[in-house]
Design an enzyme around this catalytic site. Structure first.
Site, PDB file in Angstrom:
ATOM      1  CG  ASP A   1      -2.036   1.013   1.094  1.00  0.00           C
ATOM      2  OD1 ASP A   1      -2.167   1.370  -0.078  1.00  0.00           O
ATOM      3  OD2 ASP A   1      -2.541   1.397   2.165  1.00  0.00           O
TER       4      ASP A   1
ATOM      5  CG  HIS B   1      -0.380   2.239  -9.307  1.00  0.00           C
ATOM      6  ND1 HIS B   1      -0.672   1.752  -8.258  1.00  0.00           N
ATOM      7  CD2 HIS B   1      -1.376   2.942  -9.726  1.00  0.00           C
ATOM      8  CE1 HIS B   1      -1.759   2.176  -7.790  1.00  0.00           C
ATOM      9  NE2 HIS B   1      -2.182   2.796  -8.426  1.00  0.00           N
TER      10      HIS B   1
ATOM     11  CG  LEU C   1       9.098 -17.447  -3.932  1.00  0.00           C
ATOM     12  CD1 LEU C   1       8.592 -17.400  -2.253  1.00  0.00           C
ATOM     13  CD2 LEU C   1       9.733 -15.962  -4.335  1.00  0.00           C
TER      14      LEU C   1
END
Ligand code: FPP
Length: 223
Positions: free
Chosen positions: A12, A29, A123
């Site tokens: 955020d 972003h 991962l």
């Protein structure tokens, strides 16, 4: 010392990061998307097995059309640009959330990256897109019923988009809430909140949070 198997992050603060610099929110972003690679690198170095990142919620469609379109385009660019990196570093790319609503073009890129990285084991990266925990739980209920399974905790959990519980959930950007993110999986997660806006978040800050997590007394309701 606690083992960190599943790390989840609510990324955020992109909009505020941009506003502070007099940029369009979109710039936040774009810079934020670049932080993801560093964080994946940290996880592979630390032998963390699952990384879940909240990129686009079921509620984010309420944002202005221009911002939503920008995020969709950024996601497509991300999927293409990270291909080689994920293959080289053993990262299995997957998504959580309902991707059926996306354009065919975007779905094709998502599915291509999923299939190219399917056998990677270092991962697992869960990118949460068109994701909402309530929607996920509801879809899991429907799946239990379609499969004619007994309705119990384990079967419902197995039908979630991600069935592994979160060990540590980090939220950047100063707010202290879960915003409909992985509510089931976060039931016994340790929570960490950082005031850093996501585009400024670094591996070093994450390392400190993880270090702190390792020495928490996790009791899971016991003594
Ligand atoms: C929250 O910041 C962030 C989002 C809603 C999108 C998260 C997206 C990224 C980190 C970039 C895209 C990532 C990929 C992998 C393509 P906000 O806009 O709510 O910021 P604010 O709270 O400061 O307004």
């Amino acid at each position: 010392m606690n083992n960190l198997n599943h790390l989840a992050i609510i990324m955020d603060g992109n909009g505020r990061w941009a506003k502070k610099r007099n940029f369009l929110r979109q710039k936040g972003h774009e810079v934020g998307a670049n932080v993801v690679e560093q964080i994946c690198e940290f996880c592979t170095d630390q032998d963390i097995k699952i990384l879940s990142l909240y990129a686009f919620s079921t509620e984010n469609w309420k944002r202005p059309k221009r911002e939503v379109e920008f995020l969709m385009d950024l996601l497509k660019k991300f999927l293409i640009s990270k291909r080689e990196n994920f293959i080289k570093n053993g990262i299995k790319f997957t998504t959580i959330g309902d991707i059926s609503v996306f354009s065919n073009e975007l779905k094709d890129e998502i599915n291509l990256l999923k299939s190219l990285t399917h056998d990677n084991t270092k991962l697992k990266l869960n990118l949460a897109i068109n994701y909402g925990a309530k929607d996920e739980i509801l879809r899991a209920f429907k799946r239990v019923s379609e499969l004619k399974l007994e309705l119990n905790e384990q079967n419902l959990q197995n039908c979630l988009d991600e069935s592994e519980c979160i060990d540590l959930l980090v939220r950047t950007g100063g707010e202290q809430r879960l915003s409909n993110f992985m509510l089931w999986q976060a039931s016994y997660a340790e929570l960490a909140f950082s005031d850093t806006l996501w585009p400024d978040f670094t591996k070093d800050e994450l390392a400190k949070i993880v270090e702190n997590f390792k020495y928490k007394n996790r009791r899971f309701g016991g003594l």
